[in-house]
Design a protein around this motif. Structure first.
Motif, PDB file in Angstrom:
ATOM      1  N   LYS A 191      27.123  35.855  48.712  1.00 34.43           N
ATOM      2  CA  LYS A 191      27.423  36.102  47.300  1.00 34.43           C
ATOM      3  C   LYS A 191      28.786  36.775  47.171  1.00 34.43           C
ATOM      4  O   LYS A 191      29.561  36.491  46.246  1.00 34.43           O
ATOM      5  N   GLY A 192      29.115  37.648  48.122  1.00 30.64           N
ATOM      6  CA  GLY A 192      30.402  38.327  48.095  1.00 30.64           C
ATOM      7  C   GLY A 192      31.577  37.373  48.196  1.00 30.64           C
ATOM      8  O   GLY A 192      32.625  37.591  47.577  1.00 30.64           O
ATOM      9  N   VAL A 193      31.423  36.297  48.964  1.00 26.77           N
ATOM     10  CA  VAL A 193      32.493  35.299  49.081  1.00 26.77           C
ATOM     11  C   VAL A 193      32.737  34.617  47.742  1.00 26.77           C
ATOM     12  O   VAL A 193      33.883  34.328  47.384  1.00 26.77           O
ATOM     13  N   ASP A 194      31.679  34.354  46.998  1.00 34.24           N
ATOM     14  CA  ASP A 194      31.847  33.754  45.663  1.00 34.24           C
ATOM     15  C   ASP A 194      32.703  34.648  44.775  1.00 34.24           C
ATOM     16  O   ASP A 194      33.543  34.168  44.004  1.00 34.24           O
ATOM     17  N   VAL A 195      32.486  35.962  44.880  1.00 32.95           N
ATOM     18  CA  VAL A 195      33.256  36.901  44.078  1.00 32.95           C
ATOM     19  C   VAL A 195      34.706  36.938  44.550  1.00 32.95           C
ATOM     20  O   VAL A 195      35.631  37.038  43.733  1.00 32.95           O
ATOM     21  N   VAL A 196      34.927  36.841  45.855  1.00 34.85           N
ATOM     22  CA  VAL A 196      36.295  36.766  46.377  1.00 34.85           C
ATOM     23  C   VAL A 196      37.040  35.615  45.720  1.00 34.85           C
ATOM     24  O   VAL A 196      38.183  35.775  45.257  1.00 34.85           O
ATOM     25  N   ASN A 197      36.412  34.455  45.663  1.00 32.68           N
ATOM     26  CA  ASN A 197      37.064  33.290  45.058  1.00 32.68           C
ATOM     27  C   ASN A 197      37.471  33.563  43.625  1.00 32.68           C
ATOM     28  O   ASN A 197      38.598  33.238  43.205  1.00 32.68           O
ATOM     29  N   LYS A 198      36.570  34.174  42.849  1.00 29.75           N
ATOM     30  CA  LYS A 198      36.872  34.456  41.442  1.00 29.75           C
ATOM     31  C   LYS A 198      37.991  35.475  41.300  1.00 29.75           C
ATOM     32  O   LYS A 198      38.894  35.315  40.469  1.00 29.75           O
ATOM     33  N   VAL A 199      37.940  36.523  42.107  1.00 22.69           N
ATOM     34  CA  VAL A 199      38.938  37.591  42.003  1.00 22.69           C
ATOM     35  C   VAL A 199      40.317  37.097  42.433  1.00 22.69           C
ATOM     36  O   VAL A 199      41.333  37.442  41.812  1.00 22.69           O
ATOM     37  N   VAL A 200      40.374  36.285  43.486  1.00 18.20           N
ATOM     38  CA  VAL A 200      41.663  35.753  43.936  1.00 18.20           C
ATOM     39  C   VAL A 200      42.300  34.904  42.838  1.00 18.20           C
ATOM     40  O   VAL A 200      43.485  35.060  42.520  1.00 18.20           O
ATOM     41  N   ARG A 201      41.534  34.018  42.252  1.00 21.04           N
ATOM     42  CA  ARG A 201      42.080  33.169  41.177  1.00 21.04           C
ATOM     43  C   ARG A 201      42.510  34.005  39.982  1.00 21.04           C
ATOM     44  O   ARG A 201      43.561  33.758  39.372  1.00 21.04           O
ATOM     45  N   HIS A 202      41.700  35.007  39.650  1.00 18.41           N
ATOM     46  CA  HIS A 202      42.009  35.836  38.479  1.00 18.41           C
ATOM     47  C   HIS A 202      43.277  36.649  38.711  1.00 18.41           C
ATOM     48  O   HIS A 202      44.148  36.726  37.829  1.00 18.41           O
ATOM     49  N   ALA A 203      43.394  37.256  39.881  1.00 19.09           N
ATOM     50  CA  ALA A 203      44.578  38.063  40.189  1.00 19.09           C
ATOM     51  C   ALA A 203      45.835  37.202  40.169  1.00 19.09           C
ATOM     52  O   ALA A 203      46.889  37.619  39.680  1.00 19.09           O
ATOM     53  N   SER A 204      45.727  35.987  40.686  1.00 19.31           N
ATOM     54  CA  SER A 204      46.871  35.076  40.691  1.00 19.31           C
ATOM     55  C   SER A 204      47.287  34.726  39.267  1.00 19.31           C
ATOM     56  O   SER A 204      48.483  34.722  38.940  1.00 19.31           O
ATOM     57  N   LYS A 205      46.312  34.462  38.408  1.00 13.86           N
ATOM     58  CA  LYS A 205      46.621  34.119  37.021  1.00 13.86           C
ATOM     59  C   LYS A 205      47.226  35.307  36.269  1.00 13.86           C
ATOM     60  O   LYS A 205      48.086  35.128  35.403  1.00 13.86           O
ATOM     61  N   LEU A 206      46.776  36.521  36.599  1.00 13.22           N
ATOM     62  CA  LEU A 206      47.325  37.704  35.943  1.00 13.22           C
ATOM     63  C   LEU A 206      48.792  37.919  36.291  1.00 13.22           C
ATOM     64  O   LEU A 206      49.546  38.486  35.514  1.00 13.22           O
ATOM     65  N   GLY A 207      49.189  37.483  37.473  1.00 18.89           N
ATOM     66  CA  GLY A 207      50.559  37.698  37.916  1.00 18.89           C
ATOM     67  C   GLY A 207      50.701  38.784  38.973  1.00 18.89           C
ATOM     68  O   GLY A 207      51.800  39.267  39.218  1.00 18.89           O
ATOM     69  N   ILE A 208      49.569  39.158  39.601  1.00 21.02           N
ATOM     70  CA  ILE A 208      49.626  40.106  40.712  1.00 21.02           C
ATOM     71  C   ILE A 208      50.448  39.488  41.839  1.00 21.02           C
ATOM     72  O   ILE A 208      50.256  38.329  42.200  1.00 21.02           O
ATOM     73  N   LYS A 209      51.374  40.248  42.401  1.00 16.44           N
ATOM     74  CA  LYS A 209      52.242  39.714  43.458  1.00 16.44           C
ATOM     75  C   LYS A 209      51.573  39.756  44.833  1.00 16.44           C
ATOM     76  O   LYS A 209      51.771  38.856  45.658  1.00 16.44           O
ATOM     77  N   TYR A 210      50.816  40.824  45.093  1.00 15.38           N
ATOM     78  CA  TYR A 210      50.157  40.993  46.395  1.00 15.38           C
ATOM     79  C   TYR A 210      48.724  41.457  46.161  1.00 15.38           C
ATOM     80  O   TYR A 210      48.488  42.422  45.435  1.00 15.38           O
ATOM     81  N   LEU A 211      47.787  40.766  46.797  1.00 14.24           N
ATOM     82  CA  LEU A 211      46.373  41.142  46.731  1.00 14.24           C
ATOM     83  C   LEU A 211      45.863  41.296  48.158  1.00 14.24           C
ATOM     84  O   LEU A 211      45.821  40.323  48.915  1.00 14.24           O
ATOM     85  N   SER A 212      45.502  42.523  48.542  1.00 12.08           N
ATOM     86  CA  SER A 212      44.951  42.784  49.870  1.00 12.08           C
ATOM     87  C   SER A 212      43.460  43.051  49.747  1.00 12.08           C
ATOM     88  O   SER A 212      43.038  43.908  48.959  1.00 12.08           O
TER      89      SER A 212
END
Length: 240
Positions: A33-54
């Motif tokens: 289930k945690g991997v599903d959330v990773v997918n959502k957060v990565v896409r969301h951060a990218s759309k927001l314009g975050i430059k680096y996500l660790s």
């Protein structure tokens, strides 16, 4: 969209096992289930314009977990790369890995390095996955490299400073963390990016990682945007 974004957002993803336990499921179901959330957060951060996500995915200390759980996590990592690589490439995301790769199984390590190589020229968000990672180990590795150069006469000890020390850290091109989020209610740093979080804003939430939503990320960033970052200065020296 929040008015002020952190350049580097880092997340300690915690609570997968407890999420599963609360539902009387095996721990591995929490990780899935945690991997599903990773997918959502990565896409969301990218759309927001975050430059680096660790994302802190697997620590050096996690190798001490039961062997079957560690093996499952490595297989889950394999599946994540296989399923998400095309999305990473399509969305112009640069993929990097931070940590001791020698401890990662060879097959998994090859997939990680392939994803890193294929996305190296992408110019969008950098997704930095911390695997087999420890903050103290990173600093010790950097100090070891510097000691070798000093012993060989290639670097004078008096010339060592914070700026050139950083050049020996993992991925020196990745800047300091602006906002560090930890889920699950734990109030610890857990040996994560100790050098880069020296002046990070910290945000703790009681929600377990599998329950995290895009709105939770927005809430943390909104909180960050309302803070004054002084970096040791007084209120009069910074714009408020």
């Amino acid at each position: 969209m929040p008015d002020i974004l952190p350049v580097h957002l880092a997340i300690i993803m915690d609570g997968n096992g407890r999420w599963a336990k609360q539902r009387k499921m095996p721990r591995i179901m929490g990780h899935k289930k945690g991997v599903d959330v990773v997918n959502k957060v990565v896409r969301h951060a990218s759309k927001l314009g975050i430059k680096y996500l660790s994302l802190f995915a697997f620590s050096m200390e996690n190798w001490q977990r039961p062997g079957d759980e560690v093996s499952f996590l490595m297989r889950l990592l394999d599946e994540y790369i296989e399923k998400e690589l095309n999305t990473i490439l399509r969305e112009n995301i640069r993929f990097t890995v931070t940590g001791n790769m020698e401890m990662i199984p060879e097959g998994t390590r090859n997939k990680l390095m392939n994803a890193s190589d294929r996305s190296a020229d992408n110019t969008g968000m950098t997704l930095n996955l911390a695997l087999s990672y420890g903050g103290r180990a990173e600093i010790a590795d950097a100090a070891r490299q510097i000691a070798r150069l000093a012993a060989s006469g290639k670097l004078r000890p008096d010339d060592i400073n914070e700026d050139n020390f950083l050049q020996f850290m993992y991925h020196p091109e990745i800047p300091d963390v602006d906002l560090l989020i930890r889920t699950s209610g734990e109030l610890r740093i857990s040996n994560f990016m100790l050098w880069r979080i020296a002046y990070s804003e910290l945000y703790f939430t009681g929600k377990l990682w599998p329950d995290i939503t895009e709105e939770d990320i927005d809430e943390a960033i909104e909180d960050f945007a309302g803070r004054t970052r002084r970096f040791g200065k007084t209120d009069d020296q910074v714009d408020i």
